[in-house]
Write an enzyme that holds these catalytic residues in place. Structure first.
Site, PDB file in Angstrom:
ATOM      1  CD  GLU A 219       1.234  32.093  21.571  1.00  0.00           C
ATOM      2  OE1 GLU A 219       2.265  32.638  21.058  1.00  0.00           O
ATOM      3  OE2 GLU A 219       1.042  30.780  21.296  1.00  0.00           O
TER       4      GLU A 219
ATOM      5  CG  ASP B 297       2.089  29.169  26.554  1.00  0.00           C
ATOM      6  OD1 ASP B 297       1.837  28.871  25.281  1.00  0.00           O
ATOM      7  OD2 ASP B 297       2.868  29.590  27.172  1.00  0.00           O
TER       8      ASP B 297
ATOM      9  CE  LYS C  34       1.452  27.848  19.147  1.00  0.00           C
ATOM     10  NZ  LYS C  34       1.948  28.324  20.279  1.00  0.00           N
TER      11      LYS C  34
ATOM     12  CG  ASP D  32       6.725  34.742  22.447  1.00  0.00           C
ATOM     13  OD1 ASP D  32       7.644  34.132  22.551  1.00  0.00           O
ATOM     14  OD2 ASP D  32       5.610  34.357  22.712  1.00  0.00           O
TER      15      ASP D  32
HETATM   16  P1  ADP Z   1       7.942  28.172  22.888  1.00  0.00           P
HETATM   17  O1  ADP Z   1       6.921  29.345  23.324  1.00  0.00           O
HETATM   18  O2  ADP Z   1       8.640  28.357  21.438  1.00  0.00           O
HETATM   19  O3  ADP Z   1       7.089  26.690  23.568  1.00  0.00           O
HETATM   20  P2  ADP Z   1       9.629  28.822  25.363  1.00  0.00           P
HETATM   21  O4  ADP Z   1       9.093  30.199  25.461  1.00  0.00           O
HETATM   22  O5  ADP Z   1       9.461  27.690  26.216  1.00  0.00           O
HETATM   23  O6  ADP Z   1       9.409  28.300  23.874  1.00  0.00           O
HETATM   24  O7  ADP Z   1      11.232  28.863  25.019  1.00  0.00           O
HETATM   25  C1  ADP Z   1      11.953  27.896  25.073  1.00  0.00           C
HETATM   26  C2  ADP Z   1      13.445  28.272  24.683  1.00  0.00           C
HETATM   27  O8  ADP Z   1      14.039  28.919  25.655  1.00  0.00           O
HETATM   28  C3  ADP Z   1      14.530  27.287  24.459  1.00  0.00           C
HETATM   29  O9  ADP Z   1      15.407  27.527  23.271  1.00  0.00           O
HETATM   30  C4  ADP Z   1      15.417  27.484  25.705  1.00  0.00           C
HETATM   31  O10 ADP Z   1      16.668  26.791  25.349  1.00  0.00           O
HETATM   32  C5  ADP Z   1      15.389  28.641  25.943  1.00  0.00           C
HETATM   33  N1  ADP Z   1      15.680  29.131  27.503  1.00  0.00           N
HETATM   34  C6  ADP Z   1      15.016  28.621  28.605  1.00  0.00           C
HETATM   35  N2  ADP Z   1      15.562  29.183  29.698  1.00  0.00           N
HETATM   36  C7  ADP Z   1      16.670  29.869  29.177  1.00  0.00           C
HETATM   37  C8  ADP Z   1      17.623  30.728  29.936  1.00  0.00           C
HETATM   38  N3  ADP Z   1      17.750  30.786  31.200  1.00  0.00           N
HETATM   39  N4  ADP Z   1      18.558  31.591  29.056  1.00  0.00           N
HETATM   40  C9  ADP Z   1      18.440  31.256  27.721  1.00  0.00           C
HETATM   41  N5  ADP Z   1      17.577  30.398  27.125  1.00  0.00           N
HETATM   42  C10 ADP Z   1      16.751  29.716  27.772  1.00  0.00           C
HETATM   43 MG    MG Z   2       5.640  30.398  23.751  1.00  0.00          MG
END
Ligand code: ADP
Ligand code: MG
Length: 627
Positions: free
Chosen positions: A176, A10, A71, A202
């Site tokens: 995705e 991913d 990205k 998502d």
């Molecule tokens: P991406 O797909 O854009 O790479 P992610 O799916 O990894 O991103 O999501 C990252 C986001 O999730 C960040 O904004 C982070 O603050 C938020 N996040 C991670 N854990 C939590 C949580 N327990 N509660 C709320 N937000 C969260």
């Molecule tokens: Mg993602």
């Protein structure tokens, strides 16, 4: 795994992960720190390239040397990314043939570094490849990589190029949302050939995507055929916005209290603090905030979940609007059929408000059994296993292969759904408390055929909190188990007197091979007799304790009203049962269940008169009590 491994990747805007799927089922590969999340951050300084958590952590110290969210630039021209530029800390310029380039200051005396987005992404991919190689102990050359459903040809091509630069062949690029559906085994069912309709919501760090998919089971290399019926979203909406809203609140309040705005250089610190507060509020009702402002004093407050929710409601509203639009545009294809599942993806879907609102919008309990951060990578690895010809690690179910239940007092398991029940299956059982004034209840869910929790497989636990204090045995806990057609188990608890609810989801067979299912079943046969006895003993202990407590309390108050011979025999019965319970508690083999059963029955018989006296007293009490 003998043939060449194919990993699942991913490649995210904020975080990236690598996963592998073998006989144990799909799993992500953690790095040295134990987390599978590799921040998509690359720092180029002092002649070295640093990828991941270290680069992310020090990004504020090296904003112009650290590339984040690359990205957003993949396969796009400078004109196309114009709106993103204000959010990037590094310089972006035009490259050849309408592409864009990242320009970073070189080391002192050296020229600037000019990099294509593909090269930066390749650094992240190389890091993931190495993680997988050190985990598997062999070289990895092939990967399934996920891309957003809306990625166009140029963006997909750029992703393939990045893989090649990292020494990986991208054997397949998978959208995705499709990967997320695959992680749940949606569309993989063996017998059932009807198409499934799935919404994938998502919400990541900086992007929001909603997709409506149709999965049709098929023959041949791929076990399913999928169509994207609708996509929607917002490429500039995500968890980061929630952080900014919270940081803004702090800034406004600091200004109001001290008369001075926080220094601009503290902005990044405030945002990081806001993110920590946000993450805490996904689990807790309140989060303490304390910022030392130096001479200006200390800013201190508690942020409640309710305050946070009202702050982010406009953001969540925007995502829900997009969901409605996507649903509307898939309307003709859906032809009035309801969705079969709504899958949550992305770290920001841990926010309880998001879960609630998505559930309401799609009129479904959303799928949360798999870690929303990992779902996409897990799905990529499932696709990789299918392509590499590996037996799919996930079990194909038409029946529930192992019984499912909850732990009761004393460590026994009360089975709620028995093995070999066809899916979908639903069952409800009533439970109560064993201690007075219990205001929280822990529910631990187990799988297996053995009678004691310690001998079963623990699937997870959750808490039902905020119950009003009531005597033992009075609360009415309704526990419902629901296994849907995809094998996802939802357990919910409702305390009927107070209306309090809590729930969780798991995939019971995650990580179990068919051989393990057979072994677990075989063990239950071997231990059947002993297990039954033990279960009976622990239940007898629990019930005896409740009786001893109830009768003991009344004995202390009313024994004076009993004729002496009855009082003595009742007292003897209590002593005898207490002794047996103590012995059985110390060693369950120390007492024959029948002996314990008889002692309990004798006490019940001997206490009839005491019960009558106590009921009479309580009736007198309730009528004669002065105003
Ligand atoms: P991406 O797909 O854009 O790479 P992610 O799916 O990894 O991103 O999501 C990252 C986001 O999730 C960040 O904004 C982070 O603050 C938020 N996040 C991670 N854990 C939590 C949580 N327990 N509660 C709320 N937000 C969260
Ligand atoms: Mg993602």
């Amino acid at each position: 795994m003998s043939h060449e491994p194919i990993i699942g990747i991913d490649l995210g805007t904020t975080n990236s992960l690598v996963a592998i799927c073998d006989a144990q089922g799909p799993r992500t590969i953690p790095d040295r720190s134990g987390s599978p999340l590799v921040p998509s951050a690359v720092r180029y300084a002092q002649g070295t390239t640093v990828v991941g958590a270290d680069a992310r952590r020090d990004a504020t110290a090296h904003p112009r040397h650290t590339v984040l969210s690359v990205k957003r630039l993949m396969g796009r021209s400078l004109a196309e990314v114009g709106a993103d530029l204000p959010f990037l800390s590094y310089a972006v310029e035009a490259g050849p043939r309408g592409t864009c380039r990242v320009r970073l200051p070189g080391d002192p005396g050296a020229a600037d570094l000019v990099l294509s987005p593909e090269e930066v992404s390749a650094a992240v991919l190389r890091h993931l490849k190495l993680l997988a190689e050190s985990h598997l102990g062999r070289e990895v050359r092939k990967a399934v990589i996920t891309v957003p459903a809306y990625f166009d040809d140029a963006q997909r091509q750029a992703t393939r190029t990045a893989a090649r630069l990292a020494g990986l062949e991208a054997v397949r690029l998978v959208p995705e949302p499709t990967a997320a559906a695959l992680a749940y085994g949606l569309g993989l069912s063996s017998a059932d050939r009807t198409p499934r309709h799935v919404a994938v919501y998502d919400l990541g760090g900086g992007t929001f995507d909603i997709s409506i998919l149709r999965l049709t089971p098929a023959e041949g290399e791929d076990p399913f055929f999928f169509q994207v019926l609708a996509v929607g979203g917002d490429t500039r909406l995500g968890g980061d916005d929630a952080d900014h809203l919270v940081a803004d609140l702090f800034r406004r309040e600091i200004l109001a209290r001290t008369g001075a705005a926080p220094a601009p250089e503290s902005t990044q610190g405030l945002i990081s603090l806001a993110e920590q507060v946000k993450i805490r509020l996904s689990e807790h009702e309140t989060a303490p905030v304390r910022i030392d402002l130096g001479p200006a004093g200390v800013y201190e407050r508690t942020l409640t979940r309710a305050e946070f929710e009202s702050l982010i409601t406009p953001l969540v509203d925007r995502t829900i609007d997009r969901c409605r639009i996507a649903l509307a545009s898939a309307e003709t294809e859906l032809a009035g059929k309801p969705l079969d599942a709504a899958v949550l993806v992305g770290g920001s879907t841990r926010i309880p408000l998001v879960r609630r609102r998505v559930g309401e919008c799609f009129n479904l309990e959303p799928y949360t059994a798999l870690d929303p951060d990992q779902v996409v990578a897990l799905g990529a690895s499932v696709q990789a296993a299918v392509l590499s010809g590996d037996r799919r690690g996930t079990l194909l179910l038409d029946v529930i292969p192992l019984s499912l239940g909850v732990e009761t007092v004393g460590g026994a398991v009360a089975k709620v759904i028995m093995r070999n029940t066809p899916v979908p299956a639903r069952a409800t059982e009533m439970f109560s408390t064993s201690v007075d004034n219990q205001t929280a209840f822990r529910l631990t869910v187990f799988q297996g055929e053995r009678e004691m929790a310690a001998d079963c497989r623990r699937l997870g636990e959750f808490h039902l909190r905020g119950l009003p204090p009531m005597p033992a045995g009075i609360p009415q806990l309704e526990i419902t188990f629901l296994v849907d057609a995809n094998g996802v188990l939802g357990v919910s608890a409702l305390e009927r007197r107070s209306g309090r609810r809590a729930s969780m989801q798991v995939i019971p067979n995650h990580g179990l091979t068919p051989e393990e299912v057979d072994r677990i079943e075989q063990e239950s046969v071997t231990h059947a007799r002993e297990d039954m006895t033990r279960h009976r003993i622990v239940d007898l202990i629990a019930n005896s304790n409740l009786d001893l407590k109830w009768i003991g309390e009344r004995f202390d108050r009313f024994s004076g009203e009993l004729p002496p011979p009855e009082r003595d025999s009742l007292s003897a019965c209590m002593t005898r049962l207490r002794g047996l319970v103590a012995r059985a508690t110390a060693d369950w083999k120390g007492v024959a269940p029948d002996e314990l059963h008889q002692a309990k029955e004798s006490l019940d018989r001997a206490s009839v008169r005491l019960q009558e006296i106590s009921i009479a007293a309580s009736l007198r009490g309730s009528t004669a009590r002065p105003g």
